[in-house]
Write an enzyme that holds these catalytic residues in place. Sequence first.
Site, short mmCIF file in Angstrom:
data_model
loop_
_atom_site.label_atom_id
_atom_site.label_comp_id
_atom_site.label_asym_id
_atom_site.label_seq_id
_atom_site.Cartn_x
_atom_site.Cartn_y
_atom_site.Cartn_z
N HIS A 120 0.86 -1.19 0.00
CA HIS A 120 0.00 0.00 0.00
C HIS A 120 0.89 1.24 0.00
O HIS A 120 1.76 1.40 0.86
CB HIS A 120 -0.92 0.03 1.23
CG HIS A 120 -1.85 1.21 1.22
ND1 HIS A 120 -3.10 1.15 0.64
CD2 HIS A 120 -1.70 2.48 1.68
CE1 HIS A 120 -3.69 2.33 0.76
NE2 HIS A 120 -2.86 3.16 1.38
N CYS A 121 0.69 2.10 -0.98
CA CYS A 121 1.53 3.29 -1.13
C CYS A 121 0.74 4.54 -0.73
O CYS A 121 -0.22 4.91 -1.43
CB CYS A 121 2.02 3.42 -2.56
SG CYS A 121 3.06 4.88 -2.83
N PRO A 122 1.10 5.22 0.35
CA PRO A 122 0.36 6.42 0.77
C PRO A 122 0.52 7.57 -0.21
O PRO A 122 -0.35 8.46 -0.27
CB PRO A 122 0.99 6.76 2.13
CG PRO A 122 2.34 6.14 2.10
CD PRO A 122 2.21 4.90 1.29
N ASN A 125 -2.12 7.05 -2.50
CA ASN A 125 -3.36 6.78 -1.78
C ASN A 125 -4.08 5.56 -2.37
O ASN A 125 -5.29 5.57 -2.56
CB ASN A 125 -4.27 8.01 -1.81
CG ASN A 125 -5.42 7.91 -0.82
OD1 ASN A 125 -5.32 7.20 0.19
ND2 ASN A 125 -6.51 8.60 -1.09
N ASN A 126 -3.31 4.52 -2.63
CA ASN A 126 -3.88 3.33 -3.26
C ASN A 126 -2.93 2.17 -3.04
O ASN A 126 -1.75 2.36 -2.76
CB ASN A 126 -4.06 3.58 -4.76
CG ASN A 126 -5.07 2.62 -5.40
OD1 ASN A 126 -5.66 1.77 -4.72
ND2 ASN A 126 -5.26 2.75 -6.69
#
Length: 298
Positions: A120-122, A125-126
């Site tokens: 999960h990559c902040p 945001n996905n």
Amino acid sequence: MQRTRPFTTQRIYGMGFIVIVVVLILFIHCVYVFLVQGLSPRSTLSCFTLFLYHVLFVNLIVSFYQCIMTDPGLVPPNWGFYMGDETKRRRYCKMCNVWKPDRTHHCSICNRCILNMDHHCPWINNCVGFYNRKFFIQLLLYVYACLLVIVCTTIPELVERIMRLTRSGEFDAKDFAFTCGIVMAFVLSGLLVCTLTNFIKFHMKLVLENYTTIENLEREEGAKSKFDIGRRRNWEQVFGSNVWLWWCPMHMQSSRPDGDGVRWRVHYTRVIDEDEELPADEEGAAQKWLPASGRSNR
């Protein structure tokens, strides 16, 4: 099937990171275009540099948008309830109440299961999963290429401005402010290049070896992925089979990832069944690919 990621309350709350990224991109972009290139004398080389930079920058923006808006992959409805002749064990997600295909994991932030979840990559945001991993790798490469162009072509202009300021007997506030802006953008670009170098190498290695970040955390030293079917085919599972469209940050019939994110081909000498793994006898041995579900997905 690829689809657009719907906006949820969690996604709206996570937009703060995207705002930070957009502001950083716009700052470096505007300084480079309007101060570094815009105030320099026009030449054939500068025009070509600007053209090359904007080609890369447009692809950066499109891949960034695709990373954010593309759904990484959803478990098909009612998948896994019919076992057929299969005897292997299947994993069940108690949070989503679905059977999980191979390489599928539950994301606690997105609160759902993701096909071929990488992480999960902040900053987008996905989650990075089956359908948007291509865009994530492209985003890294286009950001890196843009930063290299900026760093390499800013050095002469920056040196000239600093020399002019130190030699000038009068203080020019406007020129000093412009120089400070260029220095800030240059330092940020240099730091990002240093940071992204190893990060890109890491993710490219994972793609070529057919690992995800999650699987890489669980791998034994020197072990090969049971999904490793050769570097070219591993790459095609992310970027598609058409070489000429590997650069394109869009999914078309021949540029979409190879497969469906549910069924996976495996190296037959590395996997006997779900519980037993054997190493390949020879590195150069002929390979045979069998689907994880018992039939090919190709």
